[in-house]
Motif scaffolding. Structure first.
Motif, mmCIF file in Angstrom:
data_model
loop_
_atom_site.group_PDB
_atom_site.id
_atom_site.type_symbol
_atom_site.label_atom_id
_atom_site.label_comp_id
_atom_site.label_asym_id
_atom_site.label_seq_id
_atom_site.Cartn_x
_atom_site.Cartn_y
_atom_site.Cartn_z
ATOM 1 N N VAL A 59 0.796 -0.956 0.041
ATOM 2 C CA VAL A 59 -0.151 0.044 0.116
ATOM 3 C C VAL A 59 0.638 1.239 -0.055
ATOM 4 N N LYS A 60 0.456 2.350 -0.532
ATOM 5 C CA LYS A 60 0.846 3.627 -0.544
ATOM 6 C C LYS A 60 0.840 4.474 0.732
ATOM 7 N N SER A 61 -0.279 4.098 1.668
ATOM 8 C CA SER A 61 -0.233 4.719 2.719
ATOM 9 C C SER A 61 -0.966 3.605 3.752
ATOM 10 N N ILE A 62 -0.990 4.012 4.978
ATOM 11 C CA ILE A 62 -1.524 2.921 6.111
ATOM 12 C C ILE A 62 -2.390 3.605 6.925
ATOM 13 N N ILE A 63 -2.014 4.855 7.315
ATOM 14 C CA ILE A 63 -2.960 5.497 8.510
ATOM 15 C C ILE A 63 -4.017 6.199 7.823
ATOM 16 N N SER A 64 -5.639 5.879 8.186
ATOM 17 C CA SER A 64 -6.751 6.496 7.494
ATOM 18 C C SER A 64 -7.104 7.494 8.375
ATOM 19 N N ARG A 65 -7.677 8.627 8.014
ATOM 20 C CA ARG A 65 -8.186 9.763 8.917
ATOM 21 C C ARG A 65 -9.777 9.961 8.362
ATOM 22 N N THR A 74 -9.962 9.799 15.152
ATOM 23 C CA THR A 74 -9.649 10.217 13.974
ATOM 24 C C THR A 74 -8.710 9.534 13.241
ATOM 25 N N LEU A 75 -7.907 8.670 13.662
ATOM 26 C CA LEU A 75 -6.809 8.047 12.898
ATOM 27 C C LEU A 75 -7.145 6.361 13.190
ATOM 28 N N SER A 76 -6.946 5.736 12.155
ATOM 29 C CA SER A 76 -7.124 4.149 12.299
ATOM 30 C C SER A 76 -6.084 3.551 11.155
ATOM 31 N N ILE A 77 -5.877 2.311 11.475
ATOM 32 C CA ILE A 77 -5.326 1.378 10.607
ATOM 33 C C ILE A 77 -5.955 0.102 10.494
ATOM 34 N N ASN A 78 -6.080 -0.337 9.145
ATOM 35 C CA ASN A 78 -6.720 -1.837 9.010
ATOM 36 C C ASN A 78 -5.712 -2.549 8.229
ATOM 37 N N PRO A 79 -5.028 -3.562 8.965
ATOM 38 C CA PRO A 79 -4.018 -4.294 8.281
ATOM 39 C C PRO A 79 -4.710 -5.061 7.138
ATOM 40 N N TYR A 80 -5.779 -5.382 6.964
ATOM 41 C CA TYR A 80 -6.129 -6.350 5.814
ATOM 42 C C TYR A 80 -7.535 -5.701 5.152
ATOM 43 N N ARG A 81 -7.795 -6.047 4.013
ATOM 44 C CA ARG A 81 -8.941 -5.663 3.380
ATOM 45 C C ARG A 81 -9.761 -7.061 3.176
ATOM 46 N N GLY A 82 -11.044 -7.025 3.507
ATOM 47 C CA GLY A 82 -11.847 -8.226 3.743
ATOM 48 C C GLY A 82 -11.548 -8.785 5.142
ATOM 49 N N CYS A 83 -12.501 -9.539 5.619
ATOM 50 C CA CYS A 83 -12.461 -10.413 6.810
ATOM 51 C C CYS A 83 -13.039 -11.658 7.020
ATOM 52 N N LYS A 114 -1.730 -6.367 3.898
ATOM 53 C CA LYS A 114 -0.956 -5.041 3.729
ATOM 54 C C LYS A 114 0.590 -5.420 4.207
ATOM 55 N N VAL A 115 1.325 -6.095 3.208
ATOM 56 C CA VAL A 115 2.609 -6.371 3.717
ATOM 57 C C VAL A 115 3.647 -5.576 4.220
ATOM 58 N N ASN A 116 3.478 -4.273 3.821
ATOM 59 C CA ASN A 116 4.221 -3.439 4.049
ATOM 60 C C ASN A 116 3.762 -2.073 5.073
ATOM 61 N N ALA A 117 2.716 -2.755 5.659
ATOM 62 C CA ALA A 117 2.051 -1.894 6.695
ATOM 63 C C ALA A 117 3.189 -1.128 7.599
ATOM 64 N N ALA A 118 3.944 -1.874 8.368
ATOM 65 C CA ALA A 118 4.945 -1.612 9.404
ATOM 66 C C ALA A 118 5.823 -0.366 8.590
ATOM 67 N N GLU A 119 6.262 -0.657 7.437
ATOM 68 C CA GLU A 119 7.258 0.462 6.524
ATOM 69 C C GLU A 119 6.533 1.614 6.698
ATOM 70 N N ARG A 120 5.245 1.648 5.962
ATOM 71 C CA ARG A 120 4.589 2.826 5.780
ATOM 72 C C ARG A 120 4.260 3.434 6.922
ATOM 73 N N LEU A 121 3.910 2.717 8.087
ATOM 74 C CA LEU A 121 3.602 3.416 9.398
ATOM 75 C C LEU A 121 4.670 4.249 10.001
ATOM 76 N N ARG A 122 6.159 3.564 9.759
ATOM 77 C CA ARG A 122 7.296 4.346 10.322
ATOM 78 C C ARG A 122 7.359 5.535 9.421
ATOM 79 N N GLU A 123 7.021 5.413 8.108
ATOM 80 C CA GLU A 123 7.401 6.728 7.356
ATOM 81 C C GLU A 123 6.486 7.414 7.752
ATOM 82 N N GLU A 124 5.269 7.386 7.958
ATOM 83 C CA GLU A 124 4.232 8.370 8.299
ATOM 84 C C GLU A 124 4.284 9.166 9.702
#
Length: 363
Positions: A59-65, A74-83, A114-124
């Motif tokens: 993914v290009k970004s991980i934190i949703s607002r 106001t801020l959330s993260i969803n590690p997966y699409r679908g459940c 979202k396999v690069n979630a941790a990487e994107r979180l650190r960046e954001e």
């Protein structure tokens, strides 16, 4: 006119799955129709045996607002699409239509990690413009659904949060959250985490039909106990409350969760946006046909005469006499049990902005 489905079928129950339909997404430009070409269908592809497929996604970004006035974060993260939990009432189902997939069976079986979630979180978190606020993990899809056992996306997110002293709120209905107590307990000692476990019903037969791959109700209560014993603040979400199916158990759920160690509680009335209305009604007709009409009548009475009310202020709690009675019952039970008496905000003052070179700042 019957709801158009991807497979051509119209309502069939699948063992271990919540949805009985697989309707086409509302954004589909092309219609698909089932056709028997004479070839044998492999066992794993039989309509009655839908298999789970998890696809790696970068993914290009991980934190949703969000700026919704009736959502407490106001801020959330969803590690997966679908459940894969397959909860029939899930308000997140329509989001699968954006992927040209069905909100029905596809939502439960065609998952994306979202396999690069941790990487994107650190960046954001490292960006100069980031202002620390509690991030809720699991606002849309469950962060501890079965796929997490293998993919460990949620755990990687928690590892970054712990390193940065980033406050985290977790919402789940899976006991797998216990696996990460080695991260959560130290964070809790610093006032950086809170866990909410959703308990919809204590009736195992109803839970098996309504949320087939989530942890069993008694297992969720035990998870509340173990999380609390580890020193992590834990609350119970009686969510969603389904009129005439689960509402009568509200007080008992609160009592059982409080005995297990829950300190806070919340509730949400069932929402039926977009395709969820038809999915839920077909599920009712399959599993509780004698109650179906009564349930939907009560839903309308609590939704201003409609099957769904999208308005801020009423969409989470409903309106009318029955919604008011539900609110009063919930508030009185919480007061009697001492729930929500000492709710504290998580500590944002300890946040340490990460450096992308892998080092942490001195101050």
């Amino acid at each position: 006119m019957p709801l158009k489905t991807v497979t051509g079928d119209h309502g069939s129950a699948h063992k271990g799955r919540g949805a009985t339909l697989n309707p086409e997404g509302r954004f589909e430009k092309a219609a698909r129709e089932a056709f028997d070409d004479g070839w044998d269908v492999p066992l794993e592809d039989e309509p009655g045996r839908p298999q789970t497929i998890v696809t790696a996604e970068r993914v290009k970004s991980i934190i949703s607002r969000n700026d919704s006035p009736d959502i407490p974060f106001t801020l959330s993260i969803n590690p997966y699409r679908g459940c894969e939990h397959g909860c029939i009432y899930c308000y997140a189902r329509p989001s699968h239509a954006y992927l040209n997939l069905s909100p029905g069976i596809d939502f439960e079986t065609r998952l994306f990690a979202k396999v690069n979630a941790a990487e994107r979180l650190r960046e954001e978190l490292s960006r100069p413009g980031y202002v620390c606020s509690t991030i809720t993990v699991g606002a849309n899809t469950d962060p501890y659904q079965p796929a997490e056992r293998e993919w460990k996306i949620t755990r990687s997110i928690l590892e970054v949060a712990a390193q940065c002293n980033q406050p985290i709120g977790i919402i789940t209905k899976n006991a797998l959250v216990e696996r990460d107590l080695d991260i959560l307990a130290p964070m809790a000692q610093r006032g950086l985490v809170a866990v909410f476990i959703s308990v919809t019903t204590l009736d195992h037969d109803l839970a098996r039909r309504m949320e087939p791959r989530a942890s069993a109700p008694t297992r969720r209560i035990e998870a509340i106990r173990r999380v609390a014993q580890a020193g992590v603040p834990v609350g119970v979400m009686v969510a969603p409350i389904v009129p005439l199916l689960t509402d009568s158990a509200t007080e008992r759920i609160l009592e059982t969760a409080r005995e297990a160690g829950a300190l806070s509680a919340g509730y949400v009335l069932m929402r039926l946006p977009y395709e969820v209305k038809d999915l839920f009604k077909d599920w009712l007709m399959h599993h509780y046909p004698l109650k179906a009409g009564h349930v939907m009548s009560r839903v309308k009475q609590m939704r201003g005469g409609r099957e769904n009310d999208p308005q801020f202020g009423t969409r989470m709690r409903g309106s009318g006499e029955f919604a008011d009675l539900l609110r009063m019952r919930f508030e009185r039970a919480c007061k009697r049990l001492g729930l929500n008496e000492h709710r504290r905000a998580l500590d944002i003052a300890q946040f340490k902005r990460p450096r992308l070179d892998g080092q942490m700042g001195l101050f």
